[in-house]
Design an enzyme around this catalytic site. Structure first.
Site, mmCIF file in Angstrom:
data_model
loop_
_atom_site.group_PDB
_atom_site.id
_atom_site.type_symbol
_atom_site.label_atom_id
_atom_site.label_comp_id
_atom_site.label_asym_id
_atom_site.label_seq_id
_atom_site.Cartn_x
_atom_site.Cartn_y
_atom_site.Cartn_z
ATOM 1 N N CYS A 25 0.823 -1.205 0.000
ATOM 2 C CA CYS A 25 0.000 0.000 0.000
ATOM 3 C C CYS A 25 0.858 1.255 0.000
ATOM 4 O O CYS A 25 1.938 1.278 0.583
ATOM 5 C CB CYS A 25 -0.877 0.035 1.241
ATOM 6 S SG CYS A 25 -1.921 -1.407 1.396
ATOM 7 N N ARG A 57 5.404 -0.489 -6.160
ATOM 8 C CA ARG A 57 5.368 -1.211 -4.886
ATOM 9 C C ARG A 57 4.338 -2.335 -4.885
ATOM 10 O O ARG A 57 4.337 -3.157 -3.990
ATOM 11 C CB ARG A 57 5.040 -0.230 -3.757
ATOM 12 C CG ARG A 57 6.113 0.815 -3.540
ATOM 13 C CD ARG A 57 5.618 1.883 -2.606
ATOM 14 N NE ARG A 57 5.424 1.370 -1.285
ATOM 15 C CZ ARG A 57 6.281 1.512 -0.280
ATOM 16 N NH1 ARG A 57 7.389 2.178 -0.474
ATOM 17 N NH2 ARG A 57 6.032 1.020 0.904
ATOM 18 N N TRP A 97 -3.033 -2.778 -1.425
ATOM 19 C CA TRP A 97 -2.667 -4.176 -1.661
ATOM 20 C C TRP A 97 -3.480 -4.956 -0.649
ATOM 21 O O TRP A 97 -3.245 -4.855 0.560
ATOM 22 C CB TRP A 97 -1.161 -4.340 -1.437
ATOM 23 C CG TRP A 97 -0.611 -5.671 -1.821
ATOM 24 C CD1 TRP A 97 -0.212 -6.073 -3.073
ATOM 25 C CD2 TRP A 97 -0.362 -6.785 -0.956
ATOM 26 N NE1 TRP A 97 0.260 -7.364 -3.024
ATOM 27 C CE2 TRP A 97 0.188 -7.833 -1.739
ATOM 28 C CE3 TRP A 97 -0.539 -7.020 0.406
ATOM 29 C CZ2 TRP A 97 0.549 -9.061 -1.216
ATOM 30 C CZ3 TRP A 97 -0.180 -8.253 0.932
ATOM 31 C CH2 TRP A 97 0.357 -9.254 0.117
ATOM 32 N N ASN A 110 -2.012 2.578 5.626
ATOM 33 C CA ASN A 110 -1.132 1.448 5.297
ATOM 34 C C ASN A 110 -0.916 0.664 6.574
ATOM 35 O O ASN A 110 -0.699 1.264 7.630
ATOM 36 C CB ASN A 110 0.245 1.927 4.828
ATOM 37 C CG ASN A 110 0.204 2.536 3.454
ATOM 38 O OD1 ASN A 110 -0.828 2.543 2.801
ATOM 39 N ND2 ASN A 110 1.341 3.061 3.026
ATOM 40 N N GLY A 111 -0.898 -0.657 6.475
ATOM 41 C CA GLY A 111 -0.637 -1.476 7.657
ATOM 42 C C GLY A 111 -1.814 -2.386 7.962
ATOM 43 O O GLY A 111 -2.716 -2.548 7.135
ATOM 44 N N GLU A 141 17.623 -18.651 -5.930
ATOM 45 C CA GLU A 141 17.281 -17.302 -6.363
ATOM 46 C C GLU A 141 16.724 -17.316 -7.792
ATOM 47 O O GLU A 141 15.729 -16.652 -8.099
ATOM 48 C CB GLU A 141 18.523 -16.389 -6.265
ATOM 49 C CG GLU A 141 18.381 -15.018 -6.882
ATOM 50 C CD GLU A 141 17.205 -14.209 -6.374
ATOM 51 O OE1 GLU A 141 16.581 -14.579 -5.365
ATOM 52 O OE2 GLU A 141 16.871 -13.200 -7.035
ATOM 53 N N LYS A 144 13.030 -16.021 -9.037
ATOM 54 C CA LYS A 144 12.877 -14.978 -10.061
ATOM 55 C C LYS A 144 11.973 -15.466 -11.180
ATOM 56 O O LYS A 144 11.093 -14.745 -11.630
ATOM 57 C CB LYS A 144 14.268 -14.622 -10.612
ATOM 58 C CG LYS A 144 14.424 -13.227 -11.076
ATOM 59 C CD LYS A 144 14.844 -12.241 -10.008
ATOM 60 C CE LYS A 144 14.121 -12.360 -8.705
ATOM 61 N NZ LYS A 144 14.662 -11.576 -7.630
ATOM 62 N N GLU A 203 8.267 -15.830 -9.938
ATOM 63 C CA GLU A 203 7.542 -14.623 -9.542
ATOM 64 C C GLU A 203 7.091 -13.788 -10.730
ATOM 65 O O GLU A 203 6.063 -13.130 -10.651
ATOM 66 C CB GLU A 203 8.326 -13.772 -8.521
ATOM 67 C CG GLU A 203 9.481 -12.961 -9.049
ATOM 68 C CD GLU A 203 10.086 -12.031 -7.979
ATOM 69 O OE1 GLU A 203 11.309 -12.026 -7.848
ATOM 70 O OE2 GLU A 203 9.325 -11.327 -7.295
ATOM 71 N N HIS A 230 16.898 -38.035 -4.368
ATOM 72 C CA HIS A 230 16.307 -38.476 -3.096
ATOM 73 C C HIS A 230 14.800 -38.234 -3.058
ATOM 74 O O HIS A 230 14.222 -38.152 -1.973
ATOM 75 C CB HIS A 230 17.012 -37.773 -1.929
ATOM 76 C CG HIS A 230 18.467 -38.130 -1.842
ATOM 77 N ND1 HIS A 230 18.903 -39.379 -1.496
ATOM 78 C CD2 HIS A 230 19.582 -37.406 -2.138
ATOM 79 C CE1 HIS A 230 20.231 -39.420 -1.546
ATOM 80 N NE2 HIS A 230 20.666 -38.222 -1.941
ATOM 81 N N LYS A 242 6.556 -4.639 -3.944
ATOM 82 C CA LYS A 242 8.000 -4.401 -3.865
ATOM 83 C C LYS A 242 8.472 -4.322 -2.426
ATOM 84 O O LYS A 242 9.537 -4.812 -2.074
ATOM 85 C CB LYS A 242 8.314 -3.099 -4.608
ATOM 86 C CG LYS A 242 9.790 -2.753 -4.655
ATOM 87 C CD LYS A 242 10.553 -3.690 -5.552
ATOM 88 C CE LYS A 242 12.025 -3.420 -5.617
ATOM 89 N NZ LYS A 242 12.745 -4.581 -6.180
HETATM 90 C C1 F6R Z 1 11.916 -10.871 -5.071
HETATM 91 C C2 F6R Z 1 12.127 -9.914 -4.007
HETATM 92 C C3 F6R Z 1 11.654 -10.284 -2.648
HETATM 93 C C4 F6R Z 1 12.347 -9.456 -1.547
HETATM 94 C C5 F6R Z 1 11.693 -9.736 -0.192
HETATM 95 C C6 F6R Z 1 12.407 -9.015 0.924
HETATM 96 O O1 F6R Z 1 12.429 -10.435 -6.285
HETATM 97 O O2 F6R Z 1 12.629 -8.838 -4.225
HETATM 98 O O3 F6R Z 1 11.775 -11.648 -2.407
HETATM 99 O O4 F6R Z 1 13.700 -9.779 -1.506
HETATM 100 O O5 F6R Z 1 10.352 -9.343 -0.237
HETATM 101 O O6 F6R Z 1 12.456 -7.656 0.671
HETATM 102 P P1 F6R Z 1 13.621 -6.752 1.245
HETATM 103 O O7 F6R Z 1 14.876 -7.191 0.609
HETATM 104 O O8 F6R Z 1 13.233 -5.367 0.852
HETATM 105 O O9 F6R Z 1 13.628 -6.956 2.718
#
Ligand code: F6R
Length: 605
Positions: free
Chosen positions: A2, A27, A74, A100-101, A481, A485, A488, A504, A600
């Site tokens: 949000c 975000r 959100w 927000n929250g 990772e 990626k 997502e 396994h 984000k």
């Molecule tokens: C995926 C991504 C997320 C963040 C996670 C933690 O591409 O960026 O998995 O890494 O939400 O966010 P931060 O790093 O801001 O604590």
């Protein structure tokens, strides 16, 4: 997640709010709304589900005002529907609120205080504005007193911006655990959850701390605690450049950010090393690591993977064991700690609620902490004992790329600085400045192969429903990772596996045509075992794509990365996987930068 914007005292309020919300789009959100007022005129409340462009269309040309609040939502409580979108209003419509929250006790507040009230949606926020409204409209309190009374009853995380229709010059705000800033304009003032939202208007900001209430008018900002004591607060200049947050000629931010990685590596060299290659990491941070008997890296998602990618060199160069913790788990179940722990919070945004929850506990225990973040002044940066910055520039795409590689590189500077200070022999032999320069060149070489990679991705993944990344050693962490990626932003179900672990159990999922992407680095033992694991999946029909570091490559390999120091190979090996995710998403016609359901900056637990 949000986002909040607000402005008071500017005739272009509507435009400022809409532009601010557009800047917050990155975000992640599913609906949005604005409320705009002007003394003597009918206020306007406009909401829409979907993109800010849809809200803009609904607002049209004619909506004028000099005060307003806006929000991107959100969904947490209640579906992404127009009636749940903010702003929300009190029973009579006199008060309007964005939030927000998450309010933890909203159901109790509703039951205890708001019998007979009519709610349009299902959100916790609507309960709050009804509660403040009740104190004003039914109990006769003035708005400030009513807001304060409500804040005394509310439990949870929040950033609020509140407008009283009968006070045309004011916006009230308050915060607890969720980010909120005051932006200072010439003859007007603003409110925002992220400086990015208002950077077109000002670079002057004022921080608000938890459990503070602020009365904002066009030419005054009064910060108070909940008891009403007025607090002094200096403003600061945000080091953000409007051009940093543009896409330029790129179709998506993600591609721009992938391309920026060589310059981020060079920026880190110039920040954390001097001309002779000596480390310039803050000595207080080096000392904090030296004094620790164990380093606890707390992070979420991609940042958690960056923690794993850094574990080996941190241990070898600092001679200190490293333990990783998933933030959302550790907040509520701290394991037995060592005698002298140092907590390292790896967080690109510096706002992740799960990580902050752990930091709050760490602070309560009086333990030292270091936040490694891309955002100066972010909550986790302010609340930790020390901060190291990633210097990656704003990352707008939801899928993190340059912040991830900057996290590993920054950790390498920390490890090397501590190792040098301790006289560690491996640190002495590790010429980080030279090695990271080679990494920058390796990244550039991979980036020049984009078309070839796009072509291979189309053949491998265009119609795939699931896929695997496999790797050994540091490539296992790269596989984790890489699979995050891919899933997502392309929505292909993908698992990152330790290559030797497949047999396994998971190998039963491999069938004719299952895409498997194998990561193989220049380590002869691991490379030969990884080749064996590739043969096992090929024998079961897998369609394999190999990403191999120069030196370990063989005829028929698909993508070859230039060889780099083993401590840093996670950085160069992840680049092709970022491009694979990007092209898989693009080729499926998806919105690369704004994947569904994701945000984000994850500011709820
Ligand atoms: C995926 C991504 C997320 C963040 C996670 C933690 O591409 O960026 O998995 O890494 O939400 O966010 P931060 O790093 O801001 O604590």
């Amino acid at each position: 997640m949000c986002g909040i914007v607000g402005v008071v005292g500017n005739e272009n309020a509507t435009d400022i709010l809409l532009q601010g919300l557009e800047k917050l789009e990155y975000r992640g959100y599913d609906s949005a709304g604005i409320f705009v007022t002007k003394a003597g005129e009918e206020p306007a409340l406009v909401k829409s589900v979907g993109r800010i462009a849809d809200l803009r269309d609904k607002v049209g040309e004619s909506l004028a005002g000099n005060r307003g609040i806006g929000h991107t939502r959100w969904a947490t409580h209640g579906k992404p529907l127009e009636e749940n979108a903010h702003p929300h209003q009190s029973e009579t419509g006199r008060l309007t609120l964005v939030h927000n929250g998450v309010i933890e006790n909203y159901a109790e507040l509703k039951e205890e205080h708001l019998a007979g009230h009519h709610f349009k949606g299902q959100t916790d926020t609507e309960v709050v504005v009804h509660l403040i409204g009740k104190f004003v409209e039914e109990d006769g309190l003035d708005t400030l007193a009513a807001f304060r009374q409500a804040l005394g009853l509310i439990k949870g995380s929040y950033a609020f911006a509140l407008i009283d229709q009968e006070e045309p010059e004011t916006i009230y705000v308050a915060k607890n655990k969720s980010p909120l800033l005051i932006g200072l304009g010439q003859g007007y003032n603003m409110v925002c959850s992220d400086a990015m939202a208002m950077i077109r208007e000002t670079n002057q900001y004022m921080e608000i701390h938890d459990q503070e209430l602020v009365v904002v008018t066009k030419d005054s900002v009064s910060v108070q605690d909940y008891a009403g004591n007025v607090l002094e607060r200096e403003s600061y200049t945000a080091e953000l450049d409007l051009s940093d947050i543009g896409k330029g000629t790129y179709p998506y931010y993600m591609l721009k950010e992938i391309d920026e990685q060589p310059s981020v590596m060079r920026k880190l060299i110039s920040t954390y090393a001097d001309d002779r290659g000596a480390m310039t990491v803050d000595p207080a941070i080096v000392k904090a690591v030296q004094e620790a008997d164990r380093l606890y890296i707390i992070a979420a998602g991609t940042s958690y993977h960056a923690g794993f990618a850094s574990k080996q060199f941190l241990e070898e160069l600092t001679d200190t064991p490293v333990e990783l913790g998933i933030a959302s788990e550790w907040g509520y179940g701290m394991p037995l700690l060592s005698q002298k722990p140092l907590f390292i919070f790896l967080t690109q945004s510096g706002e992740t609620a799960d990580s902050r929850q752990v930091l709050v506990k760490v602070n309560e225990m009086g333990l030292p902490s270091l936040t490694i973040t891309n955002v100066p002044g972010s909550t986790l940066s302010r609340e930790a004992s020390h901060t190291m910055l990633l210097h990656a520039g704003p990352e707008i795409s939801v899928a993190s790329t340059k912040a991830y590689t900057a996290q590993i590189a920054t950790m390498a500077f920390l490890a090397k600085a501590v190792g040098d200070a301790n006289g560690n022999s491996k640190a002495k032999d590790f010429d980080l400045v030279r090695e990271l320069s080679l990494v920058a060149q390796s990244i550039e070489a991979t980036l020049s192969d984009k078309d070839m990679i796009a072509d291979k991705v189309e053949k491998l993944l265009l119609t795939a429903r699931n896929a695997f990344y496999i790797g050994r050693g540091s490539n296992y962490y790269v596989a984790m990772e890489a699979s995050l990626k891919l899933k997502e932003i392309s929505y292909i179900q993908c698992e990152g596996f330790a290559a030797g672990e497949l047999k396994h159990g998971t190998i039963s999922l491999i069938e004719d045509g299952t895409p498997v992407i194998a990561l193989i680095s220049n380590n002869s033992v691991l490379a030969s075992h990884a080749r064996g694991n590739v043969a096992e999946v090929v024998a079961r029909g897998a369609h394999v794509l190999t990403i191999v570091e120069e030196g370990a490559d063989k005829a028929g390999d698909d993508i070859i990365t230039r060889a780099v120091h083993p401590y840093l190979s996670s950085i160069s090996m992840v680049i092709p996987t970022q491009l694979i995710a990007y092209y898989a998403s693009l080729q499926r016609g998806l919105d690369v930068d704004k994947p569904r359901n994701l945000a984000k900056s994850v500011t709820v637990e």
